[in-house]
Scaffold this active site. Sequence first.
Site, PDB file in Angstrom:
ATOM      1  CD  GLU A 273      -6.384  -6.935  12.281  1.00  0.00           C
ATOM      2  OE1 GLU A 273      -6.116  -5.919  11.417  1.00  0.00           O
ATOM      3  OE2 GLU A 273      -7.694  -6.803  12.537  1.00  0.00           O
ATOM      4  CB  CYS A 342       4.567   8.539 -20.197  1.00  0.00           C
ATOM      5  SG  CYS A 342       4.670   7.620 -21.618  1.00  0.00           S
TER       6      CYS A 342
HETATM    7  N1  LLP Z   1      -4.715  -4.689   9.636  1.00  0.00           N
HETATM    8  C1  LLP Z   1      -5.205  -3.714   9.158  1.00  0.00           C
HETATM    9  C2  LLP Z   1      -6.583  -3.043   9.648  1.00  0.00           C
HETATM   10  C3  LLP Z   1      -4.454  -2.787   8.010  1.00  0.00           C
HETATM   11  O1  LLP Z   1      -4.874  -1.599   7.839  1.00  0.00           O
HETATM   12  C4  LLP Z   1      -3.281  -3.202   7.710  1.00  0.00           C
HETATM   13  C5  LLP Z   1      -2.333  -2.628   6.860  1.00  0.00           C
HETATM   14  C6  LLP Z   1      -2.637  -4.638   8.394  1.00  0.00           C
HETATM   15  C7  LLP Z   1      -3.564  -5.151   9.158  1.00  0.00           C
HETATM   16  C8  LLP Z   1      -1.559  -5.281   7.787  1.00  0.00           C
HETATM   17  O2  LLP Z   1      -0.356  -4.636   8.304  1.00  0.00           O
HETATM   18  P1  LLP Z   1       1.138  -5.032   8.029  1.00  0.00           P
HETATM   19  O3  LLP Z   1       1.353  -6.188   9.079  1.00  0.00           O
HETATM   20  O4  LLP Z   1       1.141  -5.306   6.584  1.00  0.00           O
HETATM   21  O5  LLP Z   1       1.918  -3.831   8.157  1.00  0.00           O
HETATM   22  N2  LLP Z   1       0.586  -0.404   0.902  1.00  0.00           N
HETATM   23  C9  LLP Z   1       1.719   0.126   2.180  1.00  0.00           C
HETATM   24  C10 LLP Z   1       1.211  -0.526   3.284  1.00  0.00           C
HETATM   25  C11 LLP Z   1      -0.253  -0.395   3.766  1.00  0.00           C
HETATM   26  C12 LLP Z   1      -0.785  -0.906   4.848  1.00  0.00           C
HETATM   27  C13 LLP Z   1      -2.054  -0.510   5.426  1.00  0.00           C
HETATM   28  N3  LLP Z   1      -2.780  -1.386   6.399  1.00  0.00           N
HETATM   29  C14 LLP Z   1       2.958  -0.220   1.944  1.00  0.00           C
HETATM   30  O6  LLP Z   1       3.283  -0.991   0.464  1.00  0.00           O
HETATM   31  O7  LLP Z   1       3.908  -0.031   2.637  1.00  0.00           O
END
Ligand code: LLP
Length: 414
Positions: A273, A342
């Site tokens: 994922e 702000c």
């Molecule tokens: N699968 C699940 C169940 C997840 O919770 C997430 C991300 C992913 C896949 C994808 O993960 P990735 O490959 O993108 O690391 N807003 C934060 C990141 C939050 C990630 C939450 N879950 C940021 O800007 O760094």
Amino acid sequence: MNTLHRIDGRLHLEDVALDTLAERFGTPLYVYSRAALESAYRAYAEAFAATPHLICYAVKANSSLAILNLFARLGAGFDIVSGGELARVLAAGGDAGKVVFSGVGKTANEMRAALDAGILCFNLESESELHRLDRVAGDMGKVAPVSFRVNPDVDPKTHPYISTGLKENKFGVPIAEAPALYRLAASLPNLKVTGVDCHIGSQLTDLSPLADAADRVLDLVDTLAADGIALRHIDLGGGVGIRYRDETPPDLAAYGRVLAQKFAGRREKLLLEPGRSLVGNAGLLLTRVEYLKPGEDKNFAIVDAAMNDLMRPALYEAYHEIVAVGERTVPARRYDIVGPICETGDFLGFARDLAIEEGDLLALLSAGAYGMSMASNYNSRPRAAEILIDKNEIHLVRERETLDQLLAGERLVY
Ligand code: LLP
């Protein structure tokens, strides 16, 4: 992939000069490279080619319909966390049969929509959710395919806000409790146990926690098999980090080799994922310097993008490289790059040495993931437009939000 480069001092993404985009579409403006998106996807497909697999792009990283559609055409599945994300995947031509549904708080309505669409699997995160899904599926005369998201309790060594697989996180079920939950799921009439899932965190720069989590999940799968519960797929989540500054992200090919070894001779399909690693370095945020404000201690460059456009610096103190789009002969000075909102926390970068003047353009790099998808209307700021570049072609894939759209749906009380 080096889609970002300078020609005669002007920063280009693929074959398009960024200054021309700013003139034509205004700023702040998200700009993505099709070549970079597709090459990130292909890097996954190649790295995991030895193992039967499905890449379920994590829609939350960037939910632009155009990007979802590009990945769908490359054969991707999708990892969704809401009914809204399901609607986006379907609108973008995604195959519901390749969708996994994660998240701790799925509502009955969201479950119904996903069952109607015929998704591949629900990644369940609690026993209560298991009972709700069994009821909802039963009422619809359907059988819901399920996995449990298990919490392998490995330390992903990332920012605490984006680590998700530790005991103290709200996500998943403890791996030790999984066998009993699987037995319960297998006994319910309207559920069909098909897989297992885990996701230990995001922006991981080290392979070992991913490999440890895989081992723990595979042990569980073997325990379940001995119990007569055979799974069809093993979903190891996302989490592979990218380079924002000087990080050394895990080598995908090495990750692919590690998993190929672990999956050799197994019957289950591998699901992944990934979010950030597919889109993060394929996008940038273009912004214009409104004012240069010299201060006693610091100089500020006040730009027209803000924390509502790119929340990561304010929320996680995340670092995004900031570069000038043009070249100037003025001496470089050290600036804090801040937005017009702000809040003291409204910053995009601290202490950056830039040779700039008022009116110049800056590019915030590595903004393709968790940029636009986390944007808000705080301070009643319409959200930015989005552009997809394909060689020398310029596609406006999302119009800038208008003030009318900003006010739509609200009512006065008389
Ligand atoms: N699968 C699940 C169940 C997840 O919770 C997430 C991300 C992913 C896949 C994808 O993960 P990735 O490959 O993108 O690391 N807003 C934060 C990141 C939050 C990630 C939450 N879950 C940021 O800007 O760094």
